[in-house]
Design a protein around this motif. Sequence first.
Motif, PDB file in Angstrom:
ATOM      1  N   VAL A   1      41.409  38.453  32.722  1.00  0.00           N
ATOM      2  CA  VAL A   1      42.382  38.298  33.960  1.00  0.00           C
ATOM      3  C   VAL A   1      43.426  39.130  33.791  1.00  0.00           C
ATOM      4  O   VAL A   1      44.096  39.963  32.637  1.00  0.00           O
ATOM      5  CB  VAL A   1      43.187  37.014  33.586  1.00  0.00           C
ATOM      6  N   LYS A   2      43.572  39.999  35.115  1.00  0.00           N
ATOM      7  CA  LYS A   2      44.323  41.199  35.054  1.00  0.00           C
ATOM      8  C   LYS A   2      45.570  41.075  36.108  1.00  0.00           C
ATOM      9  O   LYS A   2      45.436  40.171  36.674  1.00  0.00           O
ATOM     10  CB  LYS A   2      43.383  42.626  35.520  1.00  0.00           C
ATOM     11  N   LYS A   3      46.439  41.728  35.659  1.00  0.00           N
ATOM     12  CA  LYS A   3      47.654  41.673  36.611  1.00  0.00           C
ATOM     13  C   LYS A   3      47.397  41.716  38.145  1.00  0.00           C
ATOM     14  O   LYS A   3      46.771  42.789  38.505  1.00  0.00           O
ATOM     15  CB  LYS A   3      48.800  42.585  36.409  1.00  0.00           C
ATOM     16  N   ARG A   4      48.207  41.039  39.133  1.00  0.00           N
ATOM     17  CA  ARG A   4      47.917  41.302  40.624  1.00  0.00           C
ATOM     18  C   ARG A   4      49.488  41.525  41.271  1.00  0.00           C
ATOM     19  O   ARG A   4      50.366  40.948  40.443  1.00  0.00           O
ATOM     20  CB  ARG A   4      47.308  40.145  41.206  1.00  0.00           C
TER      21      ARG A   4
ATOM     22  N   ASN B   1      50.591  35.248  39.724  1.00  0.00           N
ATOM     23  CA  ASN B   1      50.012  35.914  40.956  1.00  0.00           C
ATOM     24  C   ASN B   1      48.263  35.884  40.876  1.00  0.00           C
ATOM     25  O   ASN B   1      47.658  36.127  41.680  1.00  0.00           O
ATOM     26  CB  ASN B   1      50.229  37.430  40.977  1.00  0.00           C
ATOM     27  N   THR B   2      47.948  35.400  39.340  1.00  0.00           N
ATOM     28  CA  THR B   2      46.711  35.244  39.200  1.00  0.00           C
ATOM     29  C   THR B   2      46.250  33.766  39.394  1.00  0.00           C
ATOM     30  O   THR B   2      44.951  33.434  39.137  1.00  0.00           O
ATOM     31  CB  THR B   2      46.388  35.722  37.984  1.00  0.00           C
TER      32      THR B   2
ATOM     33  N   TYR C   1      38.788  31.404  39.643  1.00  0.00           N
ATOM     34  CA  TYR C   1      39.507  32.478  39.540  1.00  0.00           C
ATOM     35  C   TYR C   1      38.370  33.592  39.821  1.00  0.00           C
ATOM     36  O   TYR C   1      38.427  34.799  40.503  1.00  0.00           O
ATOM     37  CB  TYR C   1      40.015  32.839  38.273  1.00  0.00           C
TER      38      TYR C   1
ATOM     39  N   THR D   1      38.388  36.115  42.792  1.00  0.00           N
ATOM     40  CA  THR D   1      38.518  37.745  42.526  1.00  0.00           C
ATOM     41  C   THR D   1      37.331  38.397  43.154  1.00  0.00           C
ATOM     42  O   THR D   1      37.425  39.600  43.642  1.00  0.00           O
ATOM     43  CB  THR D   1      38.736  38.009  41.044  1.00  0.00           C
TER      44      THR D   1
END
Length: 946
Positions: free
Chosen positions: A651-654, A843-844, A924, A928
């Motif tokens: 999971v990466k920042k958005r 945000n995720t 998710y 994405t």
Amino acid sequence: MNAVEIEAAISNLAEQPFDAAEFPFAFLAAFGNKDTTLKRLRAGNNNTSDVPGGVLLRYSIHIAVCETGTVANTLRALRASLATAKAKAKFILATDGQTLEAEELGSGETIACDYADFPNQFGFLLPLAGISTIKEIKDNPIDVRATGRLNKLYVELLRENPDWAKDERRADMNHFMARLIFCFFAEDTDIFNGDVLFTRTVDQFSERDGSNIHEVLEIIFRAMNTKIADRADAGFRPWADQFPYVNGGLFSGSTEVPRFTRIARTYLLHAGGLNWKEINPDIFGSMIQAVADDEERGALGMHYTSVPNILKVLNPLFLDDLRTQLAEAGNNERKLLNLRKRMARIRVFDPACGSGNFLVVAYKRMREIEAEINRRRGEPHLGSDMPLTNFRGIELRDFPAEIARLALIIAEFQCDVLYRGQKQALAEFLPLNAENWIVCGNALRLDWLSICPPTGTGVRVVADDLFDTPLDQAEIDFENEGGETYICGNPPYIGATTKAPKGASKEVKERLKKEAEIRKTDLQSIFGKLTNTWGSLDYVSGWLMKAAEYGRQTKAVAAFVSTNSICQGQQVPILWPLIFATGHQIAFAHTSFKWANLAAHNAGVTVVIVGLSTQPSKKRRIYALDRDDNISVKEADYINAYLVPAQDVIVKKRVEPFGELNAMIKGNAPTDGGNLLLNRSEVKTLGLTQQQRQQVVRRFLGSEDAINGKARFCLWLGRTEADALSTNRSIAMRLENVRQMRLESEKKQTQILANTPYLFGEIRQTGREFPIVIPRHSSENREFLPFSLGIEGDIVADSASALYDAPLWNIAIYASRLHLIWIATVCGKIKTDFRYSNTLGWNTFPTPLLTEKNKADLTRCIEDILLAREAHFPATIADLYDPDNMPDNLRHAHERNDEVLERIYIGRRFKNDTERLEKLFDLYIKMTATVAKIKPAIKTKRTKNA
């Protein structure tokens, strides 16, 4: 108080003449109750007992001292007492000074014993001190009692022999204590072929003042290091000749003994007076290691790792498979023989073994299986084919390493007695094996291949960064050719950064700093060539990475208990791609649970268990605890780095949230040296009119303010307001202080801000919004994430984030169990607090498409939550969300919110958190993927328009 201290206090009470009037208060004092509590009970102010001779401590115990022979009747009266029920007492206890009976009211379990023997039942009563009762301690308190006796002896010996406390002699002292433990055990199990031979000999041939005990012990130790055939020329005294030849390294080397005092002699004899035959090596070893550690001695008796917790690692790692094969073999002699041969070649390797509890439990459980094989094959007389050298470990400190080896020796003997009989066990026990299978050293610096070499002629070892010296043929373990190696353990719980406790001395700070540097060097030696972001990894990561590299070379399977932070937040994208690159996958996992100890009121550390293998089974298992602490098991095709049954994803920042969620924005940073911030009294001293105050003074809300209801304010000025108030001396002085503070900063950007001292350093709102304040950190003990509603004009501090002018259904999603579990997983924690991140958490967060009815239902839910909170005004968020005191109507409103939201996701309530995360990760991944497909088209269109 810890378990050892409580046992000592109770034992002391039982040894004193019985005082009927004093007993209840002395008993309560033994369990750590404060003097002020006892004083109020004595005065009768808080004693609401309705039983003659009774003392009642609310939420704890109802005690009554009664006439001789009436204990049973008095216990019945206590049970029937209205005061017992009203005070919600957990225990009742009655005694007449001759017998004692007690009952745990919740379970109905009782004890009855002679008064003098009640210290042996102290484990039953440990919940009175806030310590969860552990079955092994409850049923057999010898381990705690022995720990306490040895600790007293150890402390007294160091007082009399200060040189033995220095680093250069500490190893000698620890070796001496290990010898004593063996002697106590040996004399109670007939290994010394004489009833309490060791204790009796010391008692008979030493002076009462202890002045010659060191000489007596030195002679005994030398005798046990001398073969019987060689003793004629050694000139041993007859009483020393009674001791058998032991050797095996335990009594080799120096036999020097520290000097004893009269008190030390008494402690030695008291320790010898216990029945060491019943010692549990899988408990005792773990507890006793604190005796030799100055810093850990204050936590004496707390270093007990429960067998059920250890089995959470060992069962899925390999024991379950052995039991399955045993069941499938039935009475087929050939299959049983093959299983026995397989077990004889299994090696269990703990590279953070401490005092050996994992190794001991593994050994004992394997002996159970082996004994059943022998029984089915009609060969119960056979000895074990499993050598202790197959149970290997690494331990940094010498004393736990020595205790680990001793614990395995004791476990082997006890198993031989249990499965083969006392006579056969004694015949083969001595002399001890001289091979040392527990290595003392730094596990992150040592070459694991040299300690637990690969097995078999087909092994080919290739050098790499962690194992840079290939083994030659002589270093391959041919005795276990073709065997399996299982790595397990419980490495140190140390985060990436550790701070000295408040008020720590300079020496403590220096020591902690030095230890931190060592850990940093350890991790750098492992990760330095692999990534430049290793500095934020927990210390346990080093063990996981070394196990992965070892498994790549040998096909070993590993499972460690770890801080759960390695499977959460920022550590996931750093650590797990490196582990997966070695060809390992997560074979099984146990999601977060408390790894508790015997400390009073200590909730323990939140941990996970992760199993690694290059060849995991097709169906992998995820174990989880439900709300009632029952273990549920879910089979999955894949387990990702977050320990979720979903595809591998990081999971990466958005920069913006999914779907229709409003943007969550970090608060405003004053960068002012405190000059733009005010408390209530400072606002009054500004000399502003009511109208001016309304224009430029705003309520200032950070995390602390939102949770604890603190009142803070700030100056919120624009150029116009600053010019209008330029003649106000208080404000002008504050702005000048801001300007000076910014000019003195080393940062160029802050220096530029000195040109506008009336403005916050970072501004992310106009000041005309309606903010919903989201604290940056929140205690993991809360069942729901806290939030606070501001009013129009409130300014949010940078210690929090905010939703501005957001529809209420946004808060319903934020305040849900679903969102809390997502935050705990992808954002992680700092210490024991949830670490909330707007870009990584909000945000995720994957949300399904919401209908207008969905939004209306969620809005109603959050309105009910707010109304429930309002009903308890002026209680703070901290008060309302205290898990032990949360109002029923508020809890019900939150649970209704959870039910409505979860039905939107899957049409029903989720069964557990694992199922929640599985759904969220599935969403998710889909969302994405959709975003990734859409983004290129948007970029192309913008380029054309440009």
